[in-house]
Design an enzyme around this catalytic site. Sequence first.
Site, PDB file in Angstrom:
ATOM      1  N   LYS A 279       0.753  -0.964   0.415  1.00  0.00           N
ATOM      2  CA  LYS A 279       0.256   0.194   0.156  1.00  0.00           C
ATOM      3  C   LYS A 279       0.603   1.657   0.049  1.00  0.00           C
ATOM      4  CE  LYS A 279      -4.110  -2.089   2.630  1.00  0.00           C
ATOM      5  NZ  LYS A 279      -4.853  -1.944   1.491  1.00  0.00           N
ATOM      6  N   ARG A 353     -10.787 -11.450   1.191  1.00  0.00           N
ATOM      7  CA  ARG A 353     -11.225 -11.927   0.869  1.00  0.00           C
ATOM      8  C   ARG A 353     -10.428 -13.555   1.403  1.00  0.00           C
ATOM      9  NH1 ARG A 353     -11.425  -9.255  -4.362  1.00  0.00           N
ATOM     10  NH2 ARG A 353     -12.007  -7.383  -3.089  1.00  0.00           N
TER      11      ARG A 353
HETATM   12  N1  BES Z   1      -7.972  -3.548   4.212  1.00  0.00           N
HETATM   13  C1  BES Z   1      -8.440  -3.005   3.156  1.00  0.00           C
HETATM   14  C2  BES Z   1      -9.514  -2.683   2.301  1.00  0.00           C
HETATM   15  C3  BES Z   1      -9.712  -0.737   3.165  1.00  0.00           C
HETATM   16  C4  BES Z   1      -8.887   0.138   2.665  1.00  0.00           C
HETATM   17  C5  BES Z   1     -10.067  -0.546   4.043  1.00  0.00           C
HETATM   18  C6  BES Z   1      -8.982   0.872   2.839  1.00  0.00           C
HETATM   19  C7  BES Z   1     -10.623   0.719   4.116  1.00  0.00           C
HETATM   20  C8  BES Z   1      -9.409   1.546   4.500  1.00  0.00           C
HETATM   21  C9  BES Z   1      -8.152  -4.541   2.059  1.00  0.00           C
HETATM   22  O1  BES Z   1      -7.911  -5.404   2.356  1.00  0.00           O
HETATM   23  C10 BES Z   1      -7.678  -3.732   0.668  1.00  0.00           C
HETATM   24  O2  BES Z   1      -6.839  -3.552   0.460  1.00  0.00           O
HETATM   25  N2  BES Z   1      -9.165  -4.254  -0.132  1.00  0.00           N
HETATM   26  C11 BES Z   1      -7.694  -3.559  -1.655  1.00  0.00           C
HETATM   27  C12 BES Z   1      -8.728  -4.718  -2.726  1.00  0.00           C
HETATM   28  C13 BES Z   1      -8.195  -4.396  -3.891  1.00  0.00           C
HETATM   29  C14 BES Z   1      -6.654  -4.592  -3.850  1.00  0.00           C
HETATM   30  C15 BES Z   1      -8.762  -5.080  -5.244  1.00  0.00           C
HETATM   31  C16 BES Z   1      -8.792  -2.506  -1.781  1.00  0.00           C
HETATM   32  O3  BES Z   1      -9.884  -2.134  -1.539  1.00  0.00           O
HETATM   33  O4  BES Z   1      -7.871  -0.934  -2.287  1.00  0.00           O
HETATM   34 MN    MN Z   2      -5.412  -4.854   1.540  1.00  0.00          MN
END
Ligand code: BES
Ligand code: MN
Length: 495
Positions: A279, A353
Site C-alpha cells: 500500500k 477475502r
Molecule cells: N483492508 C483493505 C480495505 C480498506 C482500504 C479498508 C481502505 C479501509 C480503508 C483491503 O484489504 C484492501 O486492501 N482492499 C483492496 C482490494 C483491491 C486490491 C482489490 C482495496 O480496496 O483497495
Molecule cells: Mn488489503
Amino acid sequence: MKYQVHSSKTLDKKTDCLVLAVWEKTGPAQCSLLDESLAALAGAVFKAGDIKGKAGETLLIPAHSHAKAERLLLVGAGDAAKFTAKVYRKVVRAAAQAINKTTSKTAVFTLPQLTVSDRDLSWAVTQLVMENSNSQYRYDHTKSKKAEPLHLKTVSLALPATANRKAVDEAILAGECISKGMTLTRELGNLPGNICTPSYLGDKATELAGQYKSLKAKVLNEKQMEKLGMGSLLSVGNGSKEESRLIVLEYKGAADSASSPYCLVGKGITFDTGGISLKPGLGMDEMKYDMCGAASVLGTMLAVAELGLPINVVAIIASAENMPSSTATKPGDVVTSMSGKTIEILNTDAEGRLVLCDALTYAERFKPKTVIDVATLTGAAVATFGEVNTALLSNHDPLAKELLELGQQTLDHVWQLPMNDEYQALLDSNFADIANIGGPKGGTITAACFLSRFTEKFKWAHLDIAGTAWLSGAQKGATGRPVPLLVEYLRRQKA
Ligand code: BES
Ligand code: MN
Ligand code: ZN
C-alpha cells in the site's frame, strides 16, 4: 455506571445535574421534575436567547441556590415537529458529553419523556444508556498518563407516566450490554498492530470464555489450519513472523444446546500493509483497524453473553498479519482453499477475502441458520458510502431486508448493493478456479462475489465496514459499529 429509574414525579432527592430539553419554538420542555424556581430559571435563559434550542446545543447553568439540582443542563432539541430518532440521538449524545465536562456524580435525564417519532420508550431508553456509556470511553492503553477517572456514577431516567417498568429495565440492560460490546470492539480496534496481533485476539477470545460459562473458545494455530487445508487463509500470513489464528467462540444460550446456531464471521487482519502489493505510505497506520470485523464479532459475543440471549451463536475469526517479506505470497501465486477451490492471488492486498473464504467454509460444519460476515474489506466501500453506511450484500433477500430494517432501527445504517451474476465473470482466472480480484470496477461487489463462491450452503450476508468501523482525522478512533446492528439482529432471533 449505574442506571436507575427516577420513579417520583418530583425531584425529591438532590441531583448534581438535571437534564432538560429545550425546543426551538416553545422553549424548555414541560416536566414535573422542575419546581417553580428551576422552571423560571430555564424559561428566563431561553427568553434571554442564551439557548436557542437548536438540536444538540447545550447550556449548563449552575443552580446551587435551587435546592434540588446543583446544575441544570439545558439541551436543544430542535423543532418538536421534526423530533426524529436521529435528533434524539444527537440530543442525548450532546447531553452526555456536556455532563462529562462537569464533576457531576449523579444526573437525572428527563429526555426519555420526549416522544420520538417512530420509536417506543424502550428504544429511547436503550439509546440513552448506550450513548451515555459510550461517551465515557477513553483510550489510554498506550499512554503513559492514564485518562482521568470520570465523575458520573449514577444516571436516573425520568420516565413518562405510562412507562412499563419491566420493559424499561430490559431496555436499560440492552443499552448497557451493547455499550460493553462496543467498548471492547473500540478498544481492540484502537490498539496498535504491535500489541493486537492474531495471537492477542485469540487470547482475548479465551479470556472471554473464562468470564462467561455460556462461552467456549477454541483457537487454532497454523499447524491445525494446515491440517484442515486452509491454504488460502495461511497464504496471507506467510510474510509475517506473527502466526495466524482461526478463533472459534461458541455461545450456547438455547434451551436445546444442539439447536443450530447463528454464525458471525470476522476479518481479523491485525495489520494490512498490502503485502508484496504494498500500500502507499500515507495513512497506512489506519490499517491497524483492519481487524475491526473481528473486534465487532467479539464485542457482539460479549453483549450476547451478558444478555444471555436464548439462542446459540458461533463466532469465527480469521486472523493474520499481511506483510511483505521473502516468504510472503507473491502476485500470481496459486493457493488451494479449504473448499478445494484454487485461487490465483493477483493482488496480495486483496487479503481479506482470502482469510474469510476459509473461515466461511469452516462455518459449514455448524449447519448455521444464517451466516453474517463482517469485514473492512474494500476501499471501494469507503468511496461509495463514506462513513455513513455499512455496505450490505447477501445471497438471501429476506436476511438482507431484515438487516436493512434493523440498520434504520438502530441508526447503525447499512445499504444494500447488488450481486448480479454478471459480476461473477470478472473473477475468472486462466490459472486457477477463481482470481482474488475483479479489476478496478465495482470493487465492493466483486469482493462479495468472491465470498459468495464459499457461501452456497447457507443463508449469508456480508457487511463491508471499511468506511464505518473507524473515524479518521482529529477524531481518529474505532466506532464500535456494527455491534448495535448485530446485537439487535440476534436479540430478535429464535432458537
Ligand atoms: N483492508 C483493505 C480495505 C480498506 C482500504 C479498508 C481502505 C479501509 C480503508 C483491503 O484489504 C484492501 O486492501 N482492499 C483492496 C482490494 C483491491 C486490491 C482489490 C482495496 O480496496 O483497495
Ligand atoms: Mn488489503
Ligand atoms: Zn485488508
